[in-house]
Design a protein around this motif. Sequence first.
Motif, PDB file in Angstrom:
ATOM      1  N   SER A   1      33.106  32.115  13.848  1.00  0.00           N
ATOM      2  CA  SER A   1      33.715  31.811  15.140  1.00  0.00           C
ATOM      3  C   SER A   1      33.814  30.298  15.232  1.00  0.00           C
ATOM      4  O   SER A   1      32.859  29.596  14.993  1.00  0.00           O
ATOM      5  N   GLU A   2      34.955  29.817  15.506  1.00  0.00           N
ATOM      6  CA  GLU A   2      35.069  28.372  15.697  1.00  0.00           C
ATOM      7  C   GLU A   2      36.217  28.115  16.638  1.00  0.00           C
ATOM      8  O   GLU A   2      37.147  28.883  16.721  1.00  0.00           O
ATOM      9  N   ARG A   3      36.104  27.019  17.310  1.00  0.00           N
ATOM     10  CA  ARG A   3      37.130  26.750  18.300  1.00  0.00           C
ATOM     11  C   ARG A   3      38.340  26.100  17.648  1.00  0.00           C
ATOM     12  O   ARG A   3      38.250  25.466  16.611  1.00  0.00           O
ATOM     13  N   GLY A   4      39.457  26.256  18.349  1.00  0.00           N
ATOM     14  CA  GLY A   4      40.680  25.661  17.835  1.00  0.00           C
ATOM     15  C   GLY A   4      40.515  24.178  17.573  1.00  0.00           C
ATOM     16  O   GLY A   4      40.954  23.652  16.553  1.00  0.00           O
ATOM     17  N   ALA A   5      39.788  23.513  18.472  1.00  0.00           N
ATOM     18  CA  ALA A   5      39.620  22.071  18.360  1.00  0.00           C
ATOM     19  C   ALA A   5      38.959  21.672  17.042  1.00  0.00           C
ATOM     20  O   ALA A   5      39.199  20.602  16.513  1.00  0.00           O
ATOM     21  N   ASP A   6      38.130  22.550  16.510  1.00  0.00           N
ATOM     22  CA  ASP A   6      37.409  22.194  15.294  1.00  0.00           C
ATOM     23  C   ASP A   6      38.254  22.343  14.050  1.00  0.00           C
ATOM     24  O   ASP A   6      37.838  21.991  12.967  1.00  0.00           O
ATOM     25  N   THR A   7      39.381  22.930  14.199  1.00  0.00           N
ATOM     26  CA  THR A   7      40.155  23.201  12.994  1.00  0.00           C
ATOM     27  C   THR A   7      41.276  22.194  12.794  1.00  0.00           C
ATOM     28  O   THR A   7      42.075  22.345  11.897  1.00  0.00           O
ATOM     29  N   THR A   8      41.282  21.146  13.618  1.00  0.00           N
ATOM     30  CA  THR A   8      42.402  20.211  13.516  1.00  0.00           C
ATOM     31  C   THR A   8      42.416  19.477  12.183  1.00  0.00           C
ATOM     32  O   THR A   8      43.454  19.036  11.728  1.00  0.00           O
ATOM     33  N   ASP A   9      41.230  19.331  11.583  1.00  0.00           N
ATOM     34  CA  ASP A   9      41.215  18.623  10.302  1.00  0.00           C
ATOM     35  C   ASP A   9      41.551  19.551   9.137  1.00  0.00           C
ATOM     36  O   ASP A   9      41.565  19.157   7.991  1.00  0.00           O
ATOM     37  N   ASN A  10      41.824  20.787   9.439  1.00  0.00           N
ATOM     38  CA  ASN A  10      42.125  21.731   8.368  1.00  0.00           C
ATOM     39  C   ASN A  10      43.628  21.960   8.251  1.00  0.00           C
ATOM     40  O   ASN A  10      44.403  21.552   9.117  1.00  0.00           O
ATOM     41  N   ASP A  11      43.996  22.638   7.185  1.00  0.00           N
ATOM     42  CA  ASP A  11      45.421  22.886   7.013  1.00  0.00           C
ATOM     43  C   ASP A  11      45.890  23.994   7.958  1.00  0.00           C
ATOM     44  O   ASP A  11      45.097  24.659   8.628  1.00  0.00           O
ATOM     45  N   LYS A  12      47.190  24.135   7.954  1.00  0.00           N
ATOM     46  CA  LYS A  12      47.801  25.062   8.899  1.00  0.00           C
ATOM     47  C   LYS A  12      47.290  26.492   8.691  1.00  0.00           C
ATOM     48  O   LYS A  12      47.009  27.218   9.637  1.00  0.00           O
ATOM     49  N   GLN A  13      47.171  26.831   7.420  1.00  0.00           N
ATOM     50  CA  GLN A  13      46.696  28.182   7.089  1.00  0.00           C
ATOM     51  C   GLN A  13      45.340  28.441   7.737  1.00  0.00           C
ATOM     52  O   GLN A  13      45.104  29.459   8.380  1.00  0.00           O
ATOM     53  N   THR A  14      44.446  27.468   7.583  1.00  0.00           N
ATOM     54  CA  THR A  14      43.100  27.620   8.131  1.00  0.00           C
ATOM     55  C   THR A  14      43.146  27.726   9.642  1.00  0.00           C
ATOM     56  O   THR A  14      42.409  28.495  10.254  1.00  0.00           O
ATOM     57  N   ARG A  15      44.023  26.943  10.244  1.00  0.00           N
ATOM     58  CA  ARG A  15      44.108  26.987  11.707  1.00  0.00           C
ATOM     59  C   ARG A  15      44.652  28.325  12.184  1.00  0.00           C
ATOM     60  O   ARG A  15      44.211  28.863  13.187  1.00  0.00           O
ATOM     61  N   MET A  16      45.602  28.854  11.446  1.00  0.00           N
ATOM     62  CA  MET A  16      46.147  30.155  11.845  1.00  0.00           C
ATOM     63  C   MET A  16      45.090  31.239  11.658  1.00  0.00           C
ATOM     64  O   MET A  16      44.968  32.147  12.462  1.00  0.00           O
ATOM     65  N   GLU A  17      44.315  31.092  10.588  1.00  0.00           N
ATOM     66  CA  GLU A  17      43.219  32.037  10.389  1.00  0.00           C
ATOM     67  C   GLU A  17      42.272  31.957  11.578  1.00  0.00           C
ATOM     68  O   GLU A  17      41.842  32.972  12.125  1.00  0.00           O
ATOM     69  N   GLY A  18      41.986  30.716  11.982  1.00  0.00           N
ATOM     70  CA  GLY A  18      41.080  30.511  13.113  1.00  0.00           C
ATOM     71  C   GLY A  18      41.595  31.197  14.359  1.00  0.00           C
ATOM     72  O   GLY A  18      40.843  31.831  15.105  1.00  0.00           O
ATOM     73  N   ALA A  19      42.894  31.104  14.584  1.00  0.00           N
ATOM     74  CA  ALA A  19      43.488  31.725  15.768  1.00  0.00           C
ATOM     75  C   ALA A  19      43.334  33.236  15.726  1.00  0.00           C
ATOM     76  O   ALA A  19      42.963  33.875  16.708  1.00  0.00           O
ATOM     77  N   GLU A  20      43.604  33.779  14.563  1.00  0.00           N
ATOM     78  CA  GLU A  20      43.509  35.232  14.399  1.00  0.00           C
ATOM     79  C   GLU A  20      42.063  35.699  14.582  1.00  0.00           C
ATOM     80  O   GLU A  20      41.795  36.711  15.237  1.00  0.00           O
ATOM     81  N   ILE A  21      41.171  34.921  14.024  1.00  0.00           N
ATOM     82  CA  ILE A  21      39.747  35.258  14.123  1.00  0.00           C
ATOM     83  C   ILE A  21      39.314  35.232  15.589  1.00  0.00           C
ATOM     84  O   ILE A  21      38.669  36.156  16.093  1.00  0.00           O
ATOM     85  N   ASN A  22      39.693  34.175  16.277  1.00  0.00           N
ATOM     86  CA  ASN A  22      39.313  34.057  17.685  1.00  0.00           C
ATOM     87  C   ASN A  22      39.862  35.207  18.510  1.00  0.00           C
ATOM     88  O   ASN A  22      39.194  35.736  19.396  1.00  0.00           O
ATOM     89  N   LYS A  23      41.081  35.569  18.186  1.00  0.00           N
ATOM     90  CA  LYS A  23      41.711  36.661  18.923  1.00  0.00           C
ATOM     91  C   LYS A  23      40.893  37.948  18.781  1.00  0.00           C
ATOM     92  O   LYS A  23      40.633  38.652  19.759  1.00  0.00           O
ATOM     93  N   SER A  24      40.447  38.214  17.565  1.00  0.00           N
ATOM     94  CA  SER A  24      39.724  39.472  17.384  1.00  0.00           C
ATOM     95  C   SER A  24      38.324  39.415  17.977  1.00  0.00           C
ATOM     96  O   SER A  24      37.810  40.420  18.465  1.00  0.00           O
ATOM     97  N   LEU A  25      37.717  38.235  17.959  1.00  0.00           N
ATOM     98  CA  LEU A  25      36.391  38.123  18.566  1.00  0.00           C
ATOM     99  C   LEU A  25      36.475  38.328  20.069  1.00  0.00           C
ATOM    100  O   LEU A  25      35.625  38.957  20.696  1.00  0.00           O
ATOM    101  N   LEU A  26      37.539  37.780  20.615  1.00  0.00           N
ATOM    102  CA  LEU A  26      37.772  37.951  22.054  1.00  0.00           C
ATOM    103  C   LEU A  26      37.985  39.431  22.380  1.00  0.00           C
ATOM    104  O   LEU A  26      37.384  39.976  23.307  1.00  0.00           O
ATOM    105  N   ALA A  27      38.797  40.068  21.569  1.00  0.00           N
ATOM    106  CA  ALA A  27      39.086  41.487  21.803  1.00  0.00           C
ATOM    107  C   ALA A  27      37.824  42.330  21.671  1.00  0.00           C
ATOM    108  O   ALA A  27      37.611  43.275  22.437  1.00  0.00           O
ATOM    109  N   LEU A  28      36.985  41.945  20.720  1.00  0.00           N
ATOM    110  CA  LEU A  28      35.742  42.695  20.513  1.00  0.00           C
ATOM    111  C   LEU A  28      34.881  42.636  21.775  1.00  0.00           C
ATOM    112  O   LEU A  28      34.358  43.647  22.250  1.00  0.00           O
ATOM    113  N   LYS A  29      34.765  41.461  22.317  1.00  0.00           N
ATOM    114  CA  LYS A  29      33.942  41.339  23.510  1.00  0.00           C
ATOM    115  C   LYS A  29      34.558  42.092  24.681  1.00  0.00           C
ATOM    116  O   LYS A  29      33.860  42.713  25.480  1.00  0.00           O
ATOM    117  N   GLU A  30      35.868  42.024  24.758  1.00  0.00           N
ATOM    118  CA  GLU A  30      36.527  42.721  25.863  1.00  0.00           C
ATOM    119  C   GLU A  30      36.293  44.227  25.782  1.00  0.00           C
ATOM    120  O   GLU A  30      36.131  44.890  26.792  1.00  0.00           O
TER     121      GLU A  30
END
Length: 668
Positions: free
Chosen positions: A398-427
Amino acid sequence: MSVVGRQMARSNSTAHHQRQYSDNFLDASFNSKWLQSSNFPSSQDFCNYGGGRMSRKSPEPGTPPVCSRSSSLRKNSDEYVSPNELSPGLLDLHSFDTELLPELQVPNLYEGYGLQKPVRGKSFDDSEQYLASNKLLNRPRGMAENNLLKSISVDKERANNVAKIKVVVRKRPLNKKEIAKKEEDIITIESNSNALTVHEKKLKVDLTEYVEKHEFLFDAVLNEDVSNEEVYSETVEPIVPLIFNRTKATCFAYGQTGSGKTYTMQPLPLKASQDILRLMCHTYRNQGFQLFVSFFEIYGGKVFDLLNDRKKLCMREDGKQQVCIVGLQEYKVLDVETIKELIERGNATRSTGTTGANEESSRSHAILQLAIKRSSDGSEMKPARLVGKLSFIDLAGSERGADTTDNDKQTRMEGAEINKSLLALKECIRALDNDQGHIPFRGSKLTEVLRDSFVGDSRTVMISCISPSSGSCEHTLNTLRYADRVKSLSKGNNSKKDTLSSSSNLRESTALPLASALPTETFEDNITDVPYEKNKFGWSKQIERDTSPPFKVDPVPSERAEGNVAVPYSDYNKGQRGGLNGLTEDDFDYTEETYEQQKMLRKMNRKAQTYQMPALEEKWKTDALTKLVDPSTFDDNHSHSDDDLNTLLRGRSCICSPKTSGGHNRDC
Ligand SMILES: Nc1ncnc2c1ncn2[C@@H]1O[C@H](COP(=O)(O)OP(=O)(O)OP(=O)(O)O)[C@@H](O)[C@H]1O
């Protein structure tokens, strides 16, 4: 290198697949040997002794075929699993099979199950009592039927007392990098308690330093000295027997990247399989139970079979909203060795990437399922149906979008997808607890896959992994608040008490002058005295390159998959566009349906926040000064159980804008 690139490179080198563990830690040597040193019995030992904790018994006549089959597997070293032991290639994720299965007339659920270790924590106290009383009963086979039925209902009653949701926190030791950076251990855990304190360094308006203490209470809190064996005893061991009684259990690890999720999760399925096989050899001897293993990952919202060359799979939903993963290979397993092979194979195939905190970061959610099946009459002649299931999920970091700015686009998109599913899990967990008619399973692939694990008689264990370092304070607080939120969803008495204490502690976070507040002992202080056991069960860092030939198994197309399960999952066609190598930016855009889901989640989130307002007010006031000093910390300092939710939403929306904004992902 992007994950795609890495994945391709790895396909040419098995060794490169292997996750690397503990290179940051000082006692890495033990890690590579955990399997050897954990005394897992060979299949033969298994049948004779029933595993390490069982008392030795000479083999009884009528030893089930389970044992002899396993040795035949070993003989055939080129084929670990013979094709006829494959399931039809469809993992049935539903309860309908379970429902069709008649009540089992089995002896005592725990008969012969020699759990001797005390279980820490509170939620499973009942199970401990349960085990003790059942051991005393020790009923002989062939007891009168009415007694048997009575005992089953007592079993059921007691099983119901095992908490539905258990939240455990595990702290890892400081690693070499953190020690080199002179980062401090800011987490203190009182011995024999379920409480932990985060000592957060802060600055006042006049720039003097002080420490704010955040106290949390969970079902169990495990410090850095706790071995993986103990983690197992605390989390999964108590629920293993329940899955023979039609329970679906899920154990997942949550936490920031590099906090120890994979290290914690990887040994668990093997230990659980060992106990399951032991139960099958003793308590459920000759009753036709069979154990199946499947292992897949969700990466970028798509499902890949980790035991079948990362074959891309699709999910389908039938008319009864029952989800199937079409084509997923399930392996019938008879001994621990085979399971070990399968798990190692799957782990080697998993998608990993590099994040700031972890060079071998899991960028996917890996799901390993142990399914117990049995035919309706207990024989092996009729097709086996699902009885219960144990799912192990190693969530991506789990990591916030802000932490992925130093990473490449692929990593950031992965981060977004990951966050989305973690959010859904909690919901989903939130909705379940509120007994809402509508559970938003469709919020992500992860929750769709887990759908049946959350309905009916289910058990959930969440292991929150945290790093102790001062540099990870913000993440640690987010993880603990997420865990706190999940815990507060549980309706059990214990959890209510915990939630109350936890939130009151949060509100009463205390500020102390720096010198008097920080814990002084770090992992570094203990470097020379690392107990052997600490890493004995750690997942192997240097798994040898696998020289054995790949499994020779012909994927058996499932008739049901191709025929009967006709209603296509709505994303199915979209999912067909590309495999992992064909991932495009568009793959991360929202479908209209997902966007609607997210809108709804936002709404629910707003509602939840409103309810929380009075509880938060006091904390907000306390923190008002800090806000002036460090505006960047505003969000994390001023929200509690839902701030992670907001963070996730914010991170996700920053990185991955919905299609309506032009169909491209935009950075904030
Ligand atoms: N309790 C522990 N004791 C010793 N070493 C640990 C412990 N927990 C984690 N580690 C080590 O920390 C490193 C990172 O752990 P791991 O890969 O499990 O993190 P993670 O949370 O799965 O990260 P990601 O989400 O990025 O995959 C590994 O080298 C691992 O061996």
